[in-house]
Design an enzyme around this catalytic site. Structure first.
Site: not given
Length: 689
Positions: A371, A494
């Site tokens: 996924v 991030d």
């Protein structure tokens, strides 16, 4: 938040602070009891009381003793890993708990109790004077470490007196001890005492603090040099033991927090990454130190007014119930907003899973189960028999020696440390077996914000304006927790739409801590690192300095705000940078035209301009002019005035380190700033995903 909701939260908070016997965790779920140990008002009583009418009434005493062993032990239900056999790395640990020792009428004190780490959960002694500890380890393979709080004097065991703290290693005879009465502490006073125990393997040092306050004293009462790496097995049991011997006392343990720490590459020996959690905690036992200290003072004041507190409790209970019912009846949606403002934390500890179970959950890492895929890991949808759907993050294969030198160890150490927040993806399990490194997270059915925002053309999956606002507030809540509310400050490094996951109700959960940096809140200076992250989300000063800060996360969050508001990528296929494009719209007085055209005007004009202005304030080229994430969230909610933006994108000059004969100055947009006296920035080599 509505006034009635605030009223309820105020009374509930006051109740929690003023009544220290209230625990949000369930000791029965976390602790296994042995012998005489039993639960008592959400605390642990290690021994039972019996009455000595006189020294000659042996028949009464013996009849009572027949139903009681006089020895009790309480151990955390799961063994804790202390030794990594593949790298021969020993964990450090820290522990805090409160205790009180209550004597029985006309009886001498019992032996006392110990904080215990043992390789054999069944190796306790019924012998008098041993506090439940064996005289020696039962077999050469067994080992134990204990800190004893001794209330009996036995010269044959080397006791210095009947009121001391000692350190025992594989023997009840302490190799180091201290008379705590000389330090102003009476173990027999019946008062609640708080103890802190800390072992640093890098220093081979054990330290013990004790005091009547829940604020740790500056100086430890006992310091000893000991190498526990020679005593620890891979997995050990942690808990407490006590014994009454020929006396009688109730040994009560309360507010138990225990954490292990694993060495982290490139850190100082005393800087550690947390890998444990709370076993018996209270609301006041989490959060930053200053806040915890303020709550401690409030509790101590409330204890001094016990009678008044009992009366106040009854009033609080009645008012709280009425307020709750009113809120529930009138504003169900308002209650949901309160839950956002007051994130719940859990004490769930991730489970170590076997590789066989991981492979079964993912059908052997079947490609059809993929996924998501990144630079260092692949994510599979899996299914565990006990936990339903999960997201299995399989890291690129490395050697076992590299187990502590890769994004897996960074992310695992960060997630296990203190990350329990409703807007963070929750870690449920892990596996480090052979060359496989795997983290198992909760599965979020709506995938990433990036996928929904940019890769879904169906109108059914188009994010409404309300959902977009809710997502940004969720991310802001998570970042505020990392920056300001965690025990150690965490810089994510991030923050981007790919790392923002959405649950079934489109609530945001920030994930992927493979680049996270963990700092002490007291840390003033930070060393330059190799900047890492995703182009388009990185603050200019971070690209050129390599120093991550709160404000570099704020910049990334600002890019996410602009991305959500406009529907554009940080850098589009034509190379247009979203930050520059929105600044240009602002300069031309057309900020509202930057809104995502797919919304077809289904938003309030003032709200879209507010969101875009908050985004621009977060991506201000000068990091000192950026708000904190908490301030940005208040503006988004309309609780603070709009930010003051310059008419044009300002310029900030960043100097690279070059010889004076060929000095370069990086001009970051807008008009030239006359101030060129800033010190030069270090410009290290960079890598990006």
């Amino acid at each position: 938040m509505h006034s009635s909701s605030c009223f309820l939260v105020f009374w509930v908070t006051l109740f929690i602070f003023c009544f220290p016997s209230l625990s949000l965790s369930q000791p029965a779920n976390n602790v296994t009891l042995y012998g005489d140990a039993h639960f008592r008002n959400n605390a642990i009583s290690l021994t039972q009381e019996f009455t000595c009418l006189s020294t000659s009434s042996s028949s009464s005493s013996s009849s009572t003793s027949s139903s009681s062993s006089g020895v009790g032990r309480a151990l955390y239900v799961y063994p804790i890993r202390f030794l990594d056999t593949t790298t021969n790395t020993t964990a450090s640990f820290s522990c805090r708990f409160s205790f009180s020792i209550l004597s029985s009428p006309l009886c001498p004190f019992g032996d006392g109790f110990t904080f215990l780490i043992t390789s054999n959960a069944d190796s306790f002694s019924h012998s008098i004077g041993y506090m439940g500890l064996p005289a020696t380890a039962l077999s050469p393979e067994d080992s134990f470490f204990a800190v004893e709080f001794d209330t009996s004097y036995d010269p044959s065991l080397g006791d210095i007196n009947g009121n001391h703290i000692g350190i025992d290693v594989k023997s009840v005879i302490s190799f180091a001890s201290v008379d705590v009465e000389s330090r102003g502490i009476d173990l027999k006073s019946g008062r609640q005492i708080t103890a802190w125990i800390e072992y640093r393997d890098a220093l081979k040092l054990i330290r013990v603090w004790a005091g009547y306050s829940q604020i740790r004293p500056t100086n430890p009462v006992l310091v000893a040099q000991v190498d526990l790496s020679k005593q620890f097995k891979e997995y050990m049991h942690v808990g407490f033991s006590a014994a009454n011997g020929q006396g009688s006392a109730i040994h009560i343990v309360d507010r138990w927090r225990f954490k292990t720490f694993a060495p982290y590459p490139s850190m100082n020996p005393i800087d550690m990454v947390e890998q444990g959690d709370c076993f018996m905690c209270y609301p006041a036992d989490s959060g930053n130190g200053d806040f915890r200290d303020r709550k401690t003072k409030i509790r101590e004041m409330a204890i001094e007014f016990g009678g008044l507190a009992a009366f106040v409790f009854s009033i609080i209970a009645i008012v709280g119930v009425i307020s709750f019912l009113l809120v529930r009846k009138k504003r169900h949606f308002g209650r949901n907003k309160e839950a956002q403002a007051c994130p719940m934390q859990t004490n769930r500890v991730p489970t170590r899973l076997s590789l066989a179970k991981i492979k079964s959950a993912t059908l052997g890492f079947n490609r059809n189960r993929i996924v998501g895929q990144g630079a260092s890991a692949t994510v599979y949808k899996g299914s565990l028999p006990s936990g339903g759907a999960v997201a299995v993050k399989r890291f690129n294969k490395v050697n076992q020696f590299e187990c502590t030198r890769n994004p897996f160890s960074t992310e695992f150490g960060t997630m296990v440390g203190c990350l329990r927040h409703k807007n963070l993806v929750q870690l449920q399990g892990w596996c480090c077996e052979g060359t496989e490194l795997v983290l198992v997270y909760e599965y979020l059915p709506n995938g990433s914000l990036d996928r929904i925002l940019h890769n879904c053309s169906s109108s059914a999956t188009l994010l409404s304006w309300e959902k977009r606002v809710n997502i940004l507030l969720g991310v802001a809540s998570a970042l505020t927790y990392l920056h300001e509310e965690c025990e150690r400050q965490i810089i994510h490094r991030d923050v981007k739409t790919c790392n923002i996951m959405l649950d079934a109700d489109f609530n945001a959960k920030l994930g992927d801590f493979g680049l996270a940096e963990v700092y002490e809140h007291s840390c003033i200076s930070r060393e330059a690192t190799i900047p890492a992250g995703t182009m388009g989300y990185l603050a200019p000063e971070y690209v050129y300095s390599g120093v991550p800060t709160q404000k570099t996360d704020v910049y990334s969050f600002g890019v996410v705000i602009l991305e959500v508001a406009t529907g554009r990528r940080p850098v589009d296929n034509d190379g247009v940078v979203i930050v520059d494009w929105v600044w240009n719209q602002w300069e031309n007085g057309k900020l509202h035209e930057a809104a995502d055209f797919r919304l077809r005007g289904r938003f309030d004009l003032l709200e879209i301009e507010r969101m875009l202005m908050v985004g621009l304030s977060c991506v201000h080229p000068d990091h000192e002019k950026r708000p904190t994430v908490k301030q940005a969230a208040r503006i988004l909610r309309g609780e603070a005035p709009l930010p003051l933006l310059p008419p044009k994108k300002p310029t900030v000059n960043i100097r690279s380190v070059l010889p004076k004969t060929s000095e370069e100055v990086m001009n970051l947009g807008g008009h030239q700033s006359p101030d060129l006296d800033d010190p030069p920035w270090l410009t290290p080599r960079s890598h990006f995903s």
